[in-house]
Write a protein that holds these residues in place. Structure first.
Motif, PDB file in Angstrom:
ATOM      1  N   TYR A   6     -12.566  -1.180   4.801  1.00 26.42           N
ATOM      2  CA  TYR A   6     -12.351  -2.017   3.747  1.00 26.42           C
ATOM      3  C   TYR A   6     -11.546  -3.226   4.317  1.00 26.42           C
ATOM      4  CZ  TYR A   6     -14.042   1.645   0.700  1.00 26.42           C
ATOM      5  OH  TYR A   6     -14.993   2.850   0.099  1.00 26.42           O
ATOM      6  N   PRO A   7     -11.505  -4.457   3.728  1.00 28.77           N
ATOM      7  CA  PRO A   7     -10.907  -5.435   4.483  1.00 28.77           C
ATOM      8  C   PRO A   7      -9.313  -5.126   4.069  1.00 28.77           C
ATOM      9  CG  PRO A   7     -12.284  -6.501   2.729  1.00 28.77           C
ATOM     10  CD  PRO A   7     -12.509  -4.837   3.082  1.00 28.77           C
ATOM     11  N   VAL A   8      -8.446  -5.432   5.073  1.00 27.99           N
ATOM     12  CA  VAL A   8      -7.013  -5.401   4.812  1.00 27.99           C
ATOM     13  C   VAL A   8      -5.990  -6.417   5.626  1.00 27.99           C
ATOM     14  CG1 VAL A   8      -7.160  -2.786   4.368  1.00 27.99           C
ATOM     15  CG2 VAL A   8      -6.434  -3.770   6.702  1.00 27.99           C
ATOM     16  N   GLN A   9      -5.041  -6.673   5.066  1.00 27.56           N
ATOM     17  CA  GLN A   9      -3.883  -7.376   5.956  1.00 27.56           C
ATOM     18  C   GLN A   9      -2.969  -6.091   6.522  1.00 27.56           C
ATOM     19  OE1 GLN A   9      -3.619 -10.601   6.922  1.00 27.56           O
ATOM     20  NE2 GLN A   9      -5.519 -10.975   6.217  1.00 27.56           N
ATOM     21  N   LEU A  10      -2.602  -6.050   7.745  1.00 26.22           N
ATOM     22  CA  LEU A  10      -1.704  -5.101   8.287  1.00 26.22           C
ATOM     23  C   LEU A  10      -0.383  -5.854   8.571  1.00 26.22           C
ATOM     24  CD1 LEU A  10      -0.750  -2.417   9.532  1.00 26.22           C
ATOM     25  CD2 LEU A  10      -1.721  -3.282  11.631  1.00 26.22           C
ATOM     26  N   LEU A  11       0.614  -4.956   7.750  1.00 19.33           N
ATOM     27  CA  LEU A  11       2.022  -5.518   7.761  1.00 19.33           C
ATOM     28  C   LEU A  11       2.615  -4.553   8.536  1.00 19.33           C
ATOM     29  CD1 LEU A  11       2.607  -6.731   4.247  1.00 19.33           C
ATOM     30  CD2 LEU A  11       1.866  -8.199   6.149  1.00 19.33           C
ATOM     31  N   HIS A  12       3.710  -5.191   9.356  1.00 21.27           N
ATOM     32  CA  HIS A  12       4.710  -3.986  10.016  1.00 21.27           C
ATOM     33  C   HIS A  12       6.369  -4.636   9.864  1.00 21.27           C
ATOM     34  CE1 HIS A  12       7.058  -3.195  14.027  1.00 21.27           C
ATOM     35  NE2 HIS A  12       6.582  -1.928  13.553  1.00 21.27           N
ATOM     36  N   ARG A  13       7.066  -3.490   9.750  1.00 19.63           N
ATOM     37  CA  ARG A  13       8.558  -3.705   9.936  1.00 19.63           C
ATOM     38  C   ARG A  13       9.147  -2.900  10.599  1.00 19.63           C
ATOM     39  NH1 ARG A  13      11.941  -4.004   4.208  1.00 19.63           N
ATOM     40  NH2 ARG A  13      11.180  -1.864   4.184  1.00 19.63           N
ATOM     41  N   ALA A  26      -5.717  -9.507   9.934  1.00 16.74           N
ATOM     42  CA  ALA A  26      -6.569  -9.180   9.065  1.00 16.74           C
ATOM     43  C   ALA A  26      -7.378  -7.884   9.920  1.00 16.74           C
ATOM     44  CB  ALA A  26      -7.716  -9.986   8.630  1.00 16.74           C
ATOM     45  N   ALA A  27      -8.048  -7.044   9.365  1.00 18.31           N
ATOM     46  CA  ALA A  27      -8.682  -5.814   9.803  1.00 18.31           C
ATOM     47  C   ALA A  27      -9.635  -5.019   8.588  1.00 18.31           C
ATOM     48  CB  ALA A  27      -7.781  -5.015  10.650  1.00 18.31           C
ATOM     49  N   TYR A  28     -10.319  -4.415   9.244  1.00 18.00           N
ATOM     50  CA  TYR A  28     -11.107  -3.394   8.318  1.00 18.00           C
ATOM     51  C   TYR A  28     -10.298  -1.904   8.288  1.00 18.00           C
ATOM     52  CZ  TYR A  28     -14.130  -6.994   7.107  1.00 18.00           C
ATOM     53  OH  TYR A  28     -14.585  -8.213   6.418  1.00 18.00           O
ATOM     54  N   ALA A  29      -9.871  -1.369   7.274  1.00 17.12           N
ATOM     55  CA  ALA A  29      -9.493   0.197   7.211  1.00 17.12           C
ATOM     56  C   ALA A  29     -10.370   1.080   6.955  1.00 17.12           C
ATOM     57  CB  ALA A  29      -8.463   0.217   6.480  1.00 17.12           C
ATOM     58  N   ALA A  30     -10.281   2.391   7.626  1.00 16.57           N
ATOM     59  CA  ALA A  30     -11.304   3.376   7.299  1.00 16.57           C
ATOM     60  C   ALA A  30     -10.464   4.743   7.702  1.00 16.57           C
ATOM     61  CB  ALA A  30     -12.515   3.324   7.990  1.00 16.57           C
ATOM     62  N   VAL A  31     -10.759   5.997   7.024  1.00 15.65           N
ATOM     63  CA  VAL A  31     -10.335   7.085   7.358  1.00 15.65           C
ATOM     64  C   VAL A  31     -11.593   7.738   8.003  1.00 15.65           C
ATOM     65  CG1 VAL A  31      -9.348   9.169   6.756  1.00 15.65           C
ATOM     66  CG2 VAL A  31      -8.643   7.096   5.378  1.00 15.65           C
ATOM     67  N   ALA A  90       2.277  -1.153   6.333  1.00 14.01           N
ATOM     68  CA  ALA A  90       1.706  -1.454   4.825  1.00 14.01           C
ATOM     69  C   ALA A  90       0.419  -2.023   5.040  1.00 14.01           C
ATOM     70  CB  ALA A  90       2.644  -2.290   3.965  1.00 14.01           C
ATOM     71  N   LEU A  91      -0.519  -1.457   4.176  1.00 14.13           N
ATOM     72  CA  LEU A  91      -2.054  -2.107   4.376  1.00 14.13           C
ATOM     73  C   LEU A  91      -1.963  -2.750   2.808  1.00 14.13           C
ATOM     74  CD1 LEU A  91      -4.271   0.663   5.694  1.00 14.13           C
ATOM     75  CD2 LEU A  91      -3.113  -1.397   7.000  1.00 14.13           C
ATOM     76  N   CYS A  92      -2.594  -4.205   3.051  1.00 22.38           N
ATOM     77  CA  CYS A  92      -2.701  -4.807   1.803  1.00 22.38           C
ATOM     78  C   CYS A  92      -4.169  -5.026   1.508  1.00 22.38           C
ATOM     79  CB  CYS A  92      -1.980  -6.155   1.605  1.00 22.38           C
ATOM     80  SG  CYS A  92      -0.056  -6.097   1.744  1.00 22.38           S
ATOM     81  N   PHE A  93      -4.675  -4.374   0.596  1.00 22.80           N
ATOM     82  CA  PHE A  93      -6.141  -4.413   0.193  1.00 22.80           C
ATOM     83  C   PHE A  93      -6.490  -5.463  -0.737  1.00 22.80           C
ATOM     84  CE2 PHE A  93      -5.368  -0.002   1.589  1.00 22.80           C
ATOM     85  CZ  PHE A  93      -6.314   0.432   2.218  1.00 22.80           C
ATOM     86  N   LEU A  94      -7.813  -5.884  -0.532  1.00 24.55           N
ATOM     87  CA  LEU A  94      -8.153  -7.027  -1.716  1.00 24.55           C
ATOM     88  C   LEU A  94      -8.254  -6.565  -3.055  1.00 24.55           C
ATOM     89  CD1 LEU A  94     -11.267  -8.584   0.399  1.00 24.55           C
ATOM     90  CD2 LEU A  94      -8.935  -9.441   0.072  1.00 24.55           C
ATOM     91  N   ASP A  95      -8.648  -5.344  -3.311  1.00 31.43           N
ATOM     92  CA  ASP A  95      -8.502  -4.810  -4.613  1.00 31.43           C
ATOM     93  C   ASP A  95      -8.063  -3.334  -4.775  1.00 31.43           C
ATOM     94  OD1 ASP A  95     -10.886  -3.145  -3.840  1.00 31.43           O
ATOM     95  OD2 ASP A  95     -12.123  -5.007  -4.250  1.00 31.43           O
ATOM     96  N   ASP A  96      -7.955  -3.055  -5.896  1.00 34.82           N
ATOM     97  CA  ASP A  96      -7.436  -1.680  -6.345  1.00 34.82           C
ATOM     98  C   ASP A  96      -8.195  -0.293  -5.722  1.00 34.82           C
ATOM     99  OD1 ASP A  96      -5.374  -2.803  -7.469  1.00 34.82           O
ATOM    100  OD2 ASP A  96      -5.577  -2.183  -9.414  1.00 34.82           O
TER     101      ASP A  96
END
Length: 153
Positions: A6-13, A26-31, A90-96
């Motif tokens: 799934y498309p995501v934005q990867l955030l880091h602190r 941007a990346a694509y997340a999968a388990v 944090a991963l910010c997905f396009l939708d719920d």
């Protein structure tokens, strides 16, 4: 879109909680199951067209261990902290729905079915032994637990 990615934005602190969140891209997340890491949250590179690169190129791997704490901040954001250094991701997905699919794949890994509810089971055994009643699940398990030597030389 790749199946299960799934498309995501990867955030880091960084570990200092006072630090600012940085968007790593941007990346694509999968388990996915990876060797030797085991079940892992994997981010694949996105191509210039916004689609996953073929063949898939891994850009980030986070091995999921029982007891890891992932938090769904809102319907489309998943976050966690690295236990050793305190870095937050944090991963910010396009939708719920995409966030829910990844959370659903993570949930069985972070739960430890063999340990879930063990405190309740042991409390029941203790009450049964004190009252002289048969232990839940039969006396056999109570006898085996009574024979365990924890902390004895």
């Amino acid at each position: 879109m790749a199946s299960g990615a799934y498309p995501v934005q990867l955030l880091h602190r960084p570990g200092a909680a006072e630090g600012q969140w940085r968007n790593l891209g941007a990346a694509y997340a999968a388990v996915t199951f990876l060797r030797p890491q085991g079940q892992s949250l994997v981010l694949y590179a996105a191509g210039p067209d916004g689609q996953p690169q073929q063949p898939r190129r891994i850009v980030f791997v986070y091995p999921i261990l029982p007891g890891d704490a992932f938090e769904r901040l809102d319907g489309a954001t998943l976050s966690w902290a690295e236990p050793e250094c305190g870095d937050e991701f944090a991963l910010c997905f396009l939708d719920d729905a995409a966030c829910g699919a990844v959370c659903g794949a993570i949930a069985p890994v972070v739960r430890t079915p063999a340990v879930d509810g063990i405190a309740d089971i042991l409390a029941g055994l203790r009450v049964a032994r004190e009252e002289g009643a048969p232990a839940p699940g039969g006396a056999d398990i109570a006898a085996r637990l009574a024979q365990l030597s924890i902390g004895r030389p």
